[in-house]
Design a protein around this motif. Sequence first.
Motif, PDB file in Angstrom:
ATOM      1  N   TRP A   1       0.860  -1.189   0.000  1.00  0.00           N
ATOM      2  CA  TRP A   1       0.000   0.000   0.000  1.00  0.00           C
ATOM      3  C   TRP A   1       0.894   1.235   0.000  1.00  0.00           C
ATOM      4  N   ASP A   2       0.831   1.997  -1.066  1.00  0.00           N
ATOM      5  CA  ASP A   2       1.687   3.169  -1.190  1.00  0.00           C
ATOM      6  C   ASP A   2       0.872   4.348  -1.696  1.00  0.00           C
ATOM      7  N   ALA A   3       1.580   5.394  -2.127  1.00  0.00           N
ATOM      8  CA  ALA A   3       0.909   6.622  -2.594  1.00  0.00           C
ATOM      9  C   ALA A   3       0.057   6.345  -3.828  1.00  0.00           C
ATOM     10  N   ASN A   4       0.493   5.433  -4.662  1.00  0.00           N
ATOM     11  CA  ASN A   4      -0.290   5.118  -5.863  1.00  0.00           C
ATOM     12  C   ASN A   4      -1.634   4.478  -5.486  1.00  0.00           C
ATOM     13  N   GLU A   5      -1.584   3.571  -4.489  1.00  0.00           N
ATOM     14  CA  GLU A   5      -2.825   2.942  -4.036  1.00  0.00           C
ATOM     15  C   GLU A   5      -3.749   3.973  -3.377  1.00  0.00           C
ATOM     16  N   GLU A   6      -3.149   4.913  -2.660  1.00  0.00           N
ATOM     17  CA  GLU A   6      -3.954   5.973  -2.046  1.00  0.00           C
ATOM     18  C   GLU A   6      -4.630   6.822  -3.131  1.00  0.00           C
ATOM     19  N   TYR A   7      -3.888   7.108  -4.173  1.00  0.00           N
ATOM     20  CA  TYR A   7      -4.458   7.884  -5.283  1.00  0.00           C
ATOM     21  C   TYR A   7      -5.620   7.126  -5.922  1.00  0.00           C
ATOM     22  N   LEU A   8      -5.437   5.799  -6.104  1.00  0.00           N
ATOM     23  CA  LEU A   8      -6.506   4.994  -6.686  1.00  0.00           C
ATOM     24  C   LEU A   8      -7.734   4.978  -5.784  1.00  0.00           C
ATOM     25  N   PHE A   9      -7.499   4.917  -4.470  1.00  0.00           N
ATOM     26  CA  PHE A   9      -8.631   4.929  -3.541  1.00  0.00           C
ATOM     27  C   PHE A   9      -9.396   6.251  -3.643  1.00  0.00           C
ATOM     28  N   LYS A  10      -8.667   7.350  -3.680  1.00  0.00           N
ATOM     29  CA  LYS A  10      -9.323   8.657  -3.814  1.00  0.00           C
ATOM     30  C   LYS A  10     -10.115   8.725  -5.117  1.00  0.00           C
TER      31      LYS A  10
ATOM     32  N   PHE B   1     -15.166   8.707  -7.977  1.00  0.00           N
ATOM     33  CA  PHE B   1     -16.019   8.047  -8.979  1.00  0.00           C
ATOM     34  C   PHE B   1     -17.362   7.661  -8.368  1.00  0.00           C
ATOM     35  N   ALA B   2     -17.333   7.097  -7.140  1.00  0.00           N
ATOM     36  CA  ALA B   2     -18.571   6.691  -6.478  1.00  0.00           C
ATOM     37  C   ALA B   2     -19.476   7.893  -6.230  1.00  0.00           C
ATOM     38  N   MET B   3     -18.890   9.016  -5.804  1.00  0.00           N
ATOM     39  CA  MET B   3     -19.679  10.218  -5.545  1.00  0.00           C
ATOM     40  C   MET B   3     -20.281  10.772  -6.834  1.00  0.00           C
ATOM     41  N   ARG B   4     -19.506  10.791  -7.896  1.00  0.00           N
ATOM     42  CA  ARG B   4     -20.000  11.312  -9.169  1.00  0.00           C
ATOM     43  C   ARG B   4     -21.076  10.388  -9.748  1.00  0.00           C
ATOM     44  N   ARG B   5     -20.905   9.099  -9.573  1.00  0.00           N
ATOM     45  CA  ARG B   5     -21.886   8.141 -10.091  1.00  0.00           C
ATOM     46  C   ARG B   5     -23.171   8.170  -9.268  1.00  0.00           C
ATOM     47  N   TYR B   6     -23.025   8.433  -7.973  1.00  0.00           N
ATOM     48  CA  TYR B   6     -24.204   8.492  -7.107  1.00  0.00           C
ATOM     49  C   TYR B   6     -25.070   9.691  -7.471  1.00  0.00           C
ATOM     50  N   SER B   7     -24.431  10.812  -7.776  1.00  0.00           N
ATOM     51  CA  SER B   7     -25.158  12.019  -8.151  1.00  0.00           C
ATOM     52  C   SER B   7     -24.627  12.501  -9.497  1.00  0.00           C
ATOM     53  N   SER B   8     -25.475  12.455 -10.504  1.00  0.00           N
ATOM     54  CA  SER B   8     -25.047  12.836 -11.853  1.00  0.00           C
ATOM     55  C   SER B   8     -24.641  14.307 -11.938  1.00  0.00           C
TER      56      SER B   8
ATOM     57  N   THR C   1     -17.480  16.253  -7.926  1.00  0.00           N
ATOM     58  CA  THR C   1     -16.414  15.816  -7.021  1.00  0.00           C
ATOM     59  C   THR C   1     -15.150  15.467  -7.805  1.00  0.00           C
ATOM     60  N   GLN C   2     -14.015  15.966  -7.311  1.00  0.00           N
ATOM     61  CA  GLN C   2     -12.719  15.688  -7.910  1.00  0.00           C
ATOM     62  C   GLN C   2     -11.890  14.831  -6.946  1.00  0.00           C
ATOM     63  N   ILE C   3     -10.794  14.304  -7.465  1.00  0.00           N
ATOM     64  CA  ILE C   3      -9.918  13.501  -6.611  1.00  0.00           C
ATOM     65  C   ILE C   3      -9.397  14.342  -5.450  1.00  0.00           C
ATOM     66  N   SER C   4      -9.168  15.620  -5.710  1.00  0.00           N
ATOM     67  CA  SER C   4      -8.648  16.513  -4.664  1.00  0.00           C
ATOM     68  C   SER C   4      -9.651  16.726  -3.535  1.00  0.00           C
ATOM     69  N   ASN C   5     -10.910  16.389  -3.776  1.00  0.00           N
ATOM     70  CA  ASN C   5     -11.924  16.553  -2.735  1.00  0.00           C
ATOM     71  C   ASN C   5     -11.929  15.406  -1.727  1.00  0.00           C
ATOM     72  N   VAL C   6     -11.188  14.356  -2.013  1.00  0.00           N
ATOM     73  CA  VAL C   6     -11.125  13.208  -1.092  1.00  0.00           C
ATOM     74  C   VAL C   6      -9.846  13.343  -0.276  1.00  0.00           C
ATOM     75  N   LEU C   7      -9.996  13.454   1.024  1.00  0.00           N
ATOM     76  CA  LEU C   7      -8.855  13.642   1.908  1.00  0.00           C
ATOM     77  C   LEU C   7      -8.629  12.384   2.740  1.00  0.00           C
ATOM     78  N   LEU C   8      -7.352  11.950   2.840  1.00  0.00           N
ATOM     79  CA  LEU C   8      -6.978  10.816   3.664  1.00  0.00           C
ATOM     80  C   LEU C   8      -6.106  11.295   4.813  1.00  0.00           C
ATOM     81  N   CYS C   9      -6.231  10.656   5.967  1.00  0.00           N
ATOM     82  CA  CYS C   9      -5.405  11.013   7.110  1.00  0.00           C
ATOM     83  C   CYS C   9      -5.234   9.810   8.034  1.00  0.00           C
ATOM     84  N   ASN C  10      -4.243   9.915   8.911  1.00  0.00           N
ATOM     85  CA  ASN C  10      -3.948   8.860   9.893  1.00  0.00           C
ATOM     86  C   ASN C  10      -3.776   7.488   9.222  1.00  0.00           C
TER      87      ASN C  10
ATOM     88  N   ALA D   1     -24.216   6.418   1.127  1.00  0.00           N
ATOM     89  CA  ALA D   1     -25.045   5.910   0.034  1.00  0.00           C
ATOM     90  C   ALA D   1     -24.216   5.662  -1.224  1.00  0.00           C
ATOM     91  N   ALA D   2     -23.269   6.563  -1.505  1.00  0.00           N
ATOM     92  CA  ALA D   2     -22.414   6.397  -2.693  1.00  0.00           C
ATOM     93  C   ALA D   2     -21.506   5.177  -2.553  1.00  0.00           C
TER      94      ALA D   2
END
Length: 224
Positions: A45-54, A59-66, A70-79, A107-108
Motif C-alpha cells: 500500500w503506497d501513494a499510488n494505491e492511495e491515489y486509486l482509492f481517492k 467516482f462513487a460520488m459522481r456516479r451516485y449524483s449525476s 467531485t474531484q480527486i482533490s476533494n477526497v482527503l486521507l489522514c492517519n 449511500a455512494a
Amino acid sequence: MLRALLLTLSVVAIARAELCKPDAQNAFKVRISIKTALGDNAYAWDANEEYLFKAMVAFAMRRYSSKSTTQISNVLLCNVTDRVSFWFVVTDSSKNVTTVPRSEVEAAIRMNWNRINSAFLLSDKTLQFLKITSTLSPPVEPSTPVWLIVFGVVLCLIVAGIIFLIVSGIQKHKKKNKESTERENLEEKVEVTLENGIPCEALDLKAGRINGVFAADDERFTSL
C-alpha cells in the motif's frame, strides 16, 4: 501579494487538516487486509494505491449524483497506518472547506462497493468501511434448477415407498406361509381318534392294541 497567497493556502491547508481526523464529522475509517486477501500475491500500500482509492471514492460520488462535480482533490486521507487503516472525508467541491454529509457518502459507497472492491482485488471482508453496512451480495443461483431438485427428492421418496411396500408384502407372505405350515404340522402331531365318543390316542396299526380287560382274564386261567 505573495505573502497573502501563501497565507491563504496555509489557512486552507489547516482547515482541510481539521476536516480529516479520527472521529471527525462526516469522516469514515477504512481497514484493508491485503495480505489476508491475496497471500503471497499481496501488493504494497503506497501513494499510488492511495491515489486509486481517492479516485474510486470520487467516482462513487459522481456516479451516485449525476450533477456532482467531485474531484480527486476533494477526497482527503489522514492517519494512514502500515497495517493498513486510515480515515477519509469528502469535501464539498463548491466550498472546499466543508465536508459532504455522511449520509450521501455512505449511500455512494454502498452503491459502488463492488466496483471499489474490484479495483483493489478485495472483498467486503478485506476492504472494510467501518460503520457502513455492506450491501447484500446477490444470491448464488444453483447450477441445477430448484424445481428439478424438488422433483428428484419427491421421486426418490416415491420409489423408496414402493420398495418398502414390496419388501413388507413379501415378508408378510413368507410369514403367513410359515405359520400355515407350522399349524399343519402341529395338527398332524396332535391328531386323535374317537372310539365310542371317547378320544383315544392314534393306534399303531402294525403293533396293534391290547385290550386290558381280556388281558386280565387270560392271566386268571392257567395254560393247559
